[in-house]
Scaffold this motif. Structure first.
Motif, PDB file in Angstrom:
ATOM      1  N   THR A  19     -13.174 104.066   0.458  1.00 44.48           N
ATOM      2  CA  THR A  19     -13.877 104.776   1.528  1.00 44.48           C
ATOM      3  C   THR A  19     -15.170 105.391   1.017  1.00 44.48           C
ATOM      4  O   THR A  19     -16.225 105.293   1.661  1.00 44.48           O
ATOM      5  N   LEU A  20     -15.115 106.013  -0.161  1.00 44.59           N
ATOM      6  CA  LEU A  20     -16.308 106.639  -0.723  1.00 44.59           C
ATOM      7  C   LEU A  20     -17.371 105.611  -1.090  1.00 44.59           C
ATOM      8  O   LEU A  20     -18.571 105.838  -0.890  1.00 44.59           O
ATOM      9  N   VAL A  21     -16.941 104.458  -1.617  1.00 43.12           N
ATOM     10  CA  VAL A  21     -17.902 103.403  -1.947  1.00 43.12           C
ATOM     11  C   VAL A  21     -18.552 102.870  -0.670  1.00 43.12           C
ATOM     12  O   VAL A  21     -19.770 102.631  -0.628  1.00 43.12           O
ATOM     13  N   LEU A  22     -17.763 102.669   0.368  1.00 36.00           N
ATOM     14  CA  LEU A  22     -18.322 102.200   1.635  1.00 36.00           C
ATOM     15  C   LEU A  22     -19.320 103.201   2.202  1.00 36.00           C
ATOM     16  O   LEU A  22     -20.398 102.817   2.687  1.00 36.00           O
ATOM     17  N   GLU A  23     -18.985 104.478   2.157  1.00 37.53           N
ATOM     18  CA  GLU A  23     -19.907 105.491   2.669  1.00 37.53           C
ATOM     19  C   GLU A  23     -21.192 105.507   1.844  1.00 37.53           C
ATOM     20  O   GLU A  23     -22.297 105.615   2.394  1.00 37.53           O
ATOM     21  N   ALA A  24     -21.067 105.387   0.525  1.00 42.38           N
ATOM     22  CA  ALA A  24     -22.253 105.353  -0.328  1.00 42.38           C
ATOM     23  C   ALA A  24     -23.099 104.112  -0.045  1.00 42.38           C
ATOM     24  O   ALA A  24     -24.339 104.179  -0.042  1.00 42.38           O
TER      25      ALA A  24
END
Length: 203
Positions: free
Chosen positions: A92-97
Protein backbone atom coordinates in the motif's frame (compact mmCIF):
# COMPACT_ATOMS: atom_id res chain seq x y z
CA UNK A 1 -9.71 20.54 12.43
CA UNK A 2 -8.97 22.85 9.50
CA UNK A 3 -7.77 21.61 6.12
CA UNK A 4 -6.03 24.07 3.82
CA UNK A 5 -7.58 23.15 0.53
CA UNK A 6 -7.78 23.69 -3.21
CA UNK A 7 -10.28 21.73 -5.33
CA UNK A 8 -7.70 21.34 -8.12
CA UNK A 9 -4.94 19.87 -5.95
CA UNK A 10 -4.71 16.09 -6.38
CA UNK A 11 -2.88 15.79 -3.05
CA UNK A 12 -5.78 17.54 -1.34
CA UNK A 13 -8.16 15.27 -3.21
CA UNK A 14 -6.55 12.20 -1.66
CA UNK A 15 -7.38 13.61 1.76
CA UNK A 16 -10.91 14.55 0.72
CA UNK A 17 -11.61 11.06 -0.63
CA UNK A 18 -10.33 9.54 2.60
CA UNK A 19 -12.51 11.87 4.67
CA UNK A 20 -15.58 10.82 2.71
CA UNK A 21 -14.74 7.12 2.76
CA UNK A 22 -14.20 7.20 6.54
CA UNK A 23 -17.09 9.49 7.51
CA UNK A 24 -14.92 12.31 8.84
CA UNK A 25 -15.88 15.14 6.48
CA UNK A 26 -17.98 16.92 9.09
CA UNK A 27 -14.97 17.08 11.41
CA UNK A 28 -12.97 19.28 9.04
CA UNK A 29 -13.42 22.90 7.97
CA UNK A 30 -12.02 23.67 4.52
CA UNK A 31 -9.81 26.76 4.22
CA UNK A 32 -9.13 27.93 0.64
CA UNK A 33 -5.45 28.20 -0.27
CA UNK A 34 -3.58 28.69 -3.53
CA UNK A 35 -0.11 29.55 -4.78
CA UNK A 36 2.90 28.18 -6.59
CA UNK A 37 6.69 27.94 -6.12
CA UNK A 38 7.18 31.47 -7.47
CA UNK A 39 4.32 33.13 -5.60
CA UNK A 40 3.13 31.46 -2.37
CA UNK A 41 -0.12 33.42 -2.55
CA UNK A 42 -2.41 32.27 0.25
CA UNK A 43 -0.54 29.09 1.03
CA UNK A 44 -0.50 28.25 4.78
CA UNK A 45 3.14 29.16 5.43
CA UNK A 46 2.62 29.23 9.20
CA UNK A 47 1.37 25.64 9.06
CA UNK A 48 3.72 24.32 6.39
CA UNK A 49 6.98 26.20 5.84
CA UNK A 50 7.32 24.48 2.45
CA UNK A 51 4.32 26.47 1.24
CA UNK A 52 2.34 23.47 0.05
CA UNK A 53 -1.11 22.00 0.53
CA UNK A 54 -2.71 20.05 2.01
CA UNK A 55 -1.92 21.12 5.53
CA UNK A 56 -4.14 19.99 8.41
CA UNK A 57 -4.43 22.11 11.54
CA UNK A 58 -5.48 19.95 14.48
CA UNK A 59 -7.76 21.07 17.29
CA UNK A 60 -4.78 21.68 19.58
CA UNK A 61 -3.10 23.96 17.02
CA UNK A 62 -0.50 21.49 15.76
CA UNK A 63 -0.19 21.17 12.00
CA UNK A 64 0.36 18.10 9.86
CA UNK A 65 1.52 18.36 6.28
CA UNK A 66 2.27 16.20 3.28
CA UNK A 67 -0.75 14.27 2.09
CA UNK A 68 0.72 10.93 3.13
CA UNK A 69 1.19 12.11 6.71
CA UNK A 70 -2.31 13.56 6.85
CA UNK A 71 -3.91 10.47 5.34
CA UNK A 72 -2.12 8.19 7.78
CA UNK A 73 -3.25 10.36 10.70
CA UNK A 74 -6.88 10.47 9.59
CA UNK A 75 -6.94 6.74 8.92
CA UNK A 76 -5.60 6.08 12.42
CA UNK A 77 -8.09 8.56 13.90
CA UNK A 78 -11.01 6.69 12.31
CA UNK A 79 -9.49 3.23 12.75
CA UNK A 80 -10.48 2.77 9.10
CA UNK A 81 -7.90 0.21 8.01
CA UNK A 82 -6.87 1.97 4.80
CA UNK A 83 -3.30 1.16 5.80
CA UNK A 84 -3.66 -2.51 6.66
CA UNK A 85 -1.09 -4.10 8.92
CA UNK A 86 1.15 -6.95 7.83
CA UNK A 87 2.76 -7.44 4.45
CA UNK A 88 -0.01 -5.62 2.57
CA UNK A 89 0.96 -2.39 4.34
CA UNK A 90 4.24 -2.20 2.44
CA UNK A 91 2.50 -2.72 -0.88
CA UNK A 92 0.00 0.00 0.00
CA UNK A 93 2.78 2.43 0.89
CA UNK A 94 4.69 1.68 -2.32
CA UNK A 95 1.54 2.22 -4.37
CA UNK A 96 0.85 5.53 -2.63
CA UNK A 97 4.45 6.63 -3.20
CA UNK A 98 4.20 5.64 -6.87
CA UNK A 99 1.00 7.64 -7.28
CA UNK A 100 2.53 10.66 -5.58
CA UNK A 101 5.57 10.37 -7.84
CA UNK A 102 3.29 10.45 -10.86
CA UNK A 103 1.70 13.60 -9.45
CA UNK A 104 5.07 15.21 -8.71
CA UNK A 105 6.12 14.78 -12.35
CA UNK A 106 2.73 15.84 -13.72
CA UNK A 107 2.70 19.03 -11.65
CA UNK A 108 6.24 19.94 -12.71
CA UNK A 109 4.98 19.76 -16.29
CA UNK A 110 2.14 22.13 -15.41
CA UNK A 111 4.54 24.59 -13.79
CA UNK A 112 6.79 24.46 -16.85
CA UNK A 113 3.87 25.56 -19.01
CA UNK A 114 2.17 28.02 -16.68
CA UNK A 115 5.07 29.70 -14.90
CA UNK A 116 8.12 29.60 -17.15
CA UNK A 117 8.12 32.17 -20.00
CA UNK A 118 7.45 30.54 -23.34
CA UNK A 119 10.87 31.37 -24.77
CA UNK A 120 12.55 29.66 -21.82
CA UNK A 121 10.57 26.41 -21.85
CA UNK A 122 12.53 23.23 -22.43
CA UNK A 123 10.60 20.51 -24.24
CA UNK A 124 12.97 17.69 -23.17
CA UNK A 125 12.09 18.55 -19.56
CA UNK A 126 8.41 17.82 -20.23
CA UNK A 127 9.28 14.68 -22.13
CA UNK A 128 11.52 13.49 -19.30
CA UNK A 129 8.76 14.01 -16.73
CA UNK A 130 6.27 12.15 -18.92
CA UNK A 131 8.74 9.29 -19.34
CA UNK A 132 8.72 8.87 -15.55
CA UNK A 133 4.93 8.88 -15.55
CA UNK A 134 4.68 6.39 -18.42
CA UNK A 135 7.13 4.04 -16.74
CA UNK A 136 5.14 4.19 -13.50
CA UNK A 137 1.87 3.58 -15.35
CA UNK A 138 3.34 0.54 -17.09
CA UNK A 139 4.49 -0.78 -13.74
CA UNK A 140 1.02 -0.30 -12.26
CA UNK A 141 -0.51 -2.35 -15.06
CA UNK A 142 2.19 -5.02 -15.18
CA UNK A 143 2.77 -5.53 -11.46
CA UNK A 144 0.04 -4.05 -9.32
CA UNK A 145 -3.35 -4.94 -10.79
CA UNK A 146 -4.04 -7.72 -8.29
CA UNK A 147 -3.63 -5.23 -5.46
CA UNK A 148 -5.62 -2.50 -7.20
CA UNK A 149 -8.46 -4.92 -7.99
CA UNK A 150 -8.66 -6.21 -4.42
CA UNK A 151 -12.09 -5.57 -2.85
CA UNK A 152 -10.41 -4.35 0.35
CA UNK A 153 -10.16 -0.58 -0.12
CA UNK A 154 -6.84 0.94 0.84
CA UNK A 155 -4.90 4.16 0.44
CA UNK A 156 -2.83 2.81 -2.42
CA UNK A 157 -5.95 2.44 -4.53
CA UNK A 158 -7.22 5.91 -3.61
CA UNK A 159 -3.86 7.52 -4.39
CA UNK A 160 -3.54 5.82 -7.78
CA UNK A 161 -7.10 6.80 -8.74
CA UNK A 162 -6.44 10.44 -7.81
CA UNK A 163 -3.22 10.41 -9.84
CA UNK A 164 -4.94 8.98 -12.93
CA UNK A 165 -7.72 11.53 -12.62
CA UNK A 166 -5.15 14.33 -12.48
CA UNK A 167 -3.57 13.08 -15.71
CA UNK A 168 -7.00 13.40 -17.32
CA UNK A 169 -7.45 16.85 -15.80
CA UNK A 170 -4.11 18.39 -16.81
CA UNK A 171 -2.58 16.13 -19.47
CA UNK A 172 -5.47 14.58 -21.38
CA UNK A 173 -3.77 14.89 -24.80
CA UNK A 174 -1.03 12.53 -23.61
CA UNK A 175 -3.68 9.75 -23.42
CA UNK A 176 -2.32 7.71 -20.51
CA UNK A 177 -4.86 4.94 -21.29
CA UNK A 178 -3.25 3.97 -24.62
CA UNK A 179 -1.88 0.44 -24.31
CA UNK A 180 -3.00 0.19 -20.69
CA UNK A 181 -6.53 -1.16 -21.06
CA UNK A 182 -6.46 -3.15 -17.82
CA UNK A 183 -5.44 -0.18 -15.71
CA UNK A 184 -7.92 2.03 -17.56
CA UNK A 185 -10.72 -0.45 -16.91
CA UNK A 186 -9.92 -0.56 -13.21
CA UNK A 187 -9.94 3.23 -13.03
CA UNK A 188 -13.25 3.47 -14.92
CA UNK A 189 -14.86 1.34 -12.22
CA UNK A 190 -13.12 3.01 -9.29
CA UNK A 191 -13.98 6.55 -10.32
CA UNK A 192 -17.70 5.75 -9.97
CA UNK A 193 -17.30 5.63 -6.18
CA UNK A 194 -19.30 8.38 -4.49
CA UNK A 195 -16.15 9.78 -2.88
CA UNK A 196 -14.48 10.18 -6.27
CA UNK A 197 -17.53 11.75 -7.88
CA UNK A 198 -17.90 14.23 -5.01
CA UNK A 199 -14.29 15.41 -5.31
CA UNK A 200 -14.00 15.95 -9.05
CA UNK A 201 -11.90 19.05 -9.84
CA UNK A 202 -13.81 21.91 -11.46
CA UNK A 203 -13.94 21.81 -15.24
Amino acid sequence: MRLFHSPTSPYVRKVMVLLLETGQSADVTLIPASGNPVDPGSMPLMHNPLGKIPALELADGRALYDSRVICRYLDTRANAGLYQEGERLWDTLVLEATADGILDAAILMVYEEKIRPEDKRFAPWDDGQWTKIARALDTLQDRWMAHLESPALDMGQIAVACALSYLDFRHAPRDWRAGRETLAGWYAAFETRASMQATQPPA
